[in-house]
Design an enzyme around this catalytic site. Structure first.
Site, mmCIF file in Angstrom:
data_model
loop_
_atom_site.group_PDB
_atom_site.id
_atom_site.type_symbol
_atom_site.label_atom_id
_atom_site.label_comp_id
_atom_site.label_asym_id
_atom_site.label_seq_id
_atom_site.Cartn_x
_atom_site.Cartn_y
_atom_site.Cartn_z
ATOM 1 C CG HIS A 77 38.794 35.351 51.707
ATOM 2 N ND1 HIS A 77 39.557 35.729 50.634
ATOM 3 C CD2 HIS A 77 39.659 35.153 52.737
ATOM 4 C CE1 HIS A 77 40.846 35.751 50.986
ATOM 5 N NE2 HIS A 77 40.929 35.393 52.260
ATOM 6 C CE1 TYR A 205 38.293 34.753 42.209
ATOM 7 C CE2 TYR A 205 38.960 33.349 40.382
ATOM 8 C CZ TYR A 205 38.576 33.509 41.696
ATOM 9 O OH TYR A 205 38.473 32.409 42.522
ATOM 10 N N PRO A 297 40.149 25.899 36.971
ATOM 11 C CG PRO A 297 42.373 26.499 37.254
ATOM 12 C CD PRO A 297 41.452 25.771 36.333
ATOM 13 C CE LYS A 301 31.935 27.036 42.600
ATOM 14 N NZ LYS A 301 31.627 27.374 44.005
ATOM 15 C CE1 TYR A 389 35.009 32.436 45.701
ATOM 16 C CE2 TYR A 389 35.321 32.456 43.333
ATOM 17 C CZ TYR A 389 35.846 32.443 44.599
ATOM 18 O OH TYR A 389 37.218 32.413 44.790
HETATM 19 C C1 PHB Z 1 44.552 29.359 44.464
HETATM 20 O O1 PHB Z 1 44.716 30.031 45.497
HETATM 21 O O2 PHB Z 1 45.370 28.507 44.050
HETATM 22 C C2 PHB Z 1 43.270 29.562 43.674
HETATM 23 C C3 PHB Z 1 42.253 30.328 44.226
HETATM 24 C C4 PHB Z 1 41.068 30.512 43.511
HETATM 25 C C5 PHB Z 1 40.936 29.950 42.257
HETATM 26 C C6 PHB Z 1 41.963 29.174 41.700
HETATM 27 C C7 PHB Z 1 43.143 28.982 42.414
HETATM 28 O O3 PHB Z 1 39.779 30.148 41.560
#
Ligand code: PHB
Ligand code: APR
Length: 394
Positions: A77, A205, A297, A301, A389
């Site tokens: 990505h 997000y 989450p 990280k 990130y």
């Molecule tokens: C997930 O795909 O479970 C996931 C991806 C990014 C995040 C948190 C969870 O920041």
């Protein structure tokens, strides 16, 4: 009756990603390990966890010799999206940092590590109980446990606690030695897995007055979605239809319009906390990963911090055994914590930016859309987010 003895160099408590990756890298460097795990292998592999791998984590898995399937089945990505209602802000990692991330589920990483450790033939004991970590101030430490109805004991040079937040290793460090920092967030994440195509090629997000949402994925036919929910909610409060309807209200309307919904094959609620326990070493005991720290989450990280802890500890142990130098082992805790705190800050800032905090006053709540509009206009602001990130250097 005398316990059954197992002698090794490094005893590892916990066979999650930290313990397995540590063991694999040490074994490849000719250092002997033995692992004990409270659960069955099947139970460990049943856990659904995020899989956004920083470049450093990808390199470490390559070094461990477990990256082939990741490169075949994982997805690179080069960016992600932040949204605020219909405003979509793309964070172009590649353009802003020259780097990208790998999306490859943590379950798959763990599976690949188990396969490699089985091939290595490293001693691993599952479904252990009554674990005790002893003699940390002696030349030989001991890890005592029950396994298959027998008392067993691993004698070793060092013990590494890779046993997560609820493990025994952090508790083995005297309270008088530990300094703990914790922030518990006033909400949880309700997550579902569905065998549907992801709503976008990249992660979204989403900030909305209704609450945070995240659109993620595992593969082209397996989507992972989350919505922020009050801590009082339970999975039973949320039918699939209710979940999909709420998720769509929080994402940009163009995304919601194209979303393919379907039955959930997994549904769970997870609380969010930021937590750090210092130091990450006590006598012959080292802590790695969730045993020492927990991140919300939002910044993806958790697994990546476990990887950098392992990287620093492996460097120290190789120096100890190959060059008879203790310098890097002595510096492990400070070195690992420096990176842990940077990830703590980023994860906290992403969580604070994107979630609704019921107790916030009107002024504070206005800061979130203001910050997001600044991100939309400022390449410098996007670059600061991108460099965190994709992962700060080890
Ligand atoms: C997930 O795909 O479970 C996931 C991806 C990014 C995040 C948190 C969870 O920041
Ligand atoms: N004895 C043996 N094993 C134990 C004990 C114990 N007393 N207590 C816990 N364990 C095991 C757990 O069953 C688990 O399999 O230790 C393992 C710890 O694994 P994780 O909790 O996954 O922690 P870690 O390996 O550090 O990986 C961190 O996992 O939880 C996610 O978000 C987190 O992505 C991050 C990653």
């Amino acid at each position: 009756m005398q316990p059954i003895q197992v002698d090794t160099q490094i005893a590892i408590v916990g066979a999650g990603p930290s313990g397995l990756l540590l063991s694999q890298l040490l074994n490849k460097a000719g250092i002997k390990t033995a692992i004990i795990e409270r659960s069955s292998k099947e139970h460990v592999l049943s856990r659904i966890r995020a899989g956004v791998l920083e470049r450093g984590t990808v390199q470490l898995l390559e070094q461990a010799g477990v990256s082939d399937r990741m490169h075949r089945e994982g997805h690179v990505h080069e960016g992600c999206l932040l949204s605020q209602n219909d405003l979509q802000i793309r964070i172009n990692f590649k353009e802003l940092t020259g780097a990208s991330v790998m999306v490859y589920g943590q379950t798959e990483v763990t599976k690949d590590l188990y396969d490699a450790q089985d091939e290595m033939g490293t001693p691993r004991f599952h479904e252990v109980s009554e674990v005790q970590i002893l003699d940390l101030d002696q030349p030989q430490s001991r890890v005592c446990f029950e396994h298959e109805g027998q008392s067993k004991e691993i004698r070793c040079d060092f013990v590494v606690g890779c046993d997560g937040f609820h493990g025994v290793s952090r508790q083995t460090i005297p309270k008088s030695v530990r300094k703990e920092f914790e922030k518990v967030y006033p909400f949880g994440w309700l997550g579902i897995l569905s065998e549907t195509p992801p709503c976008d090629e990249e992660l979204i997000y989403a900030h909305s007055e209704r609450g945070f949402a995240l659109a993620s994925m595992r593969n082209p036919m397996l989507s992972r979605y989350y919505i922020q929910v009050p801590l009082t909610d339970t999975v039973e409060d949320w039918s699939d239809d209710a979940f999909w309807a709420e998720l769509k209200k929080r994402l940009p309307s163009a995304v919601a319009d194209r979303m393919v919904t379907g039955p959930s094959i997994e549904k769970s609620i997870a609380p969010l906390r930021s937590f750090v326990s210092e130091p990450m070493r006590y006598q012959s005991l080292f802590l790695c990963g969730d045993a020492s720290h927990i991140v919300p989450p939002t910044g993806a990280k958790g697994l990546n911090l476990a990887a950098s802890d392992v990287h620093y500890l492996v460097e120290g142990l190789i120096d100890y055994y190959h060059n008879q130098s203790e310098e890097k082992l002595d510096g492990y805790s400070d070195r690992a914590l420096a990176r842990v705190w940077q990830a703590m800050r980023f994860s906290w800032s992403m969580t604070t930016l994107l979630h609704q905090f019921p107790e916030d006053d009107a002024f504070t709540q206005r800061m979130q859309p203001t910050a997001l509009h600044h991100l939309a206009k400022s390449e410098t602001a996007r670059q600061e987010l991108a460099e965190n990130y994709i992962g700060l250097p080890f």
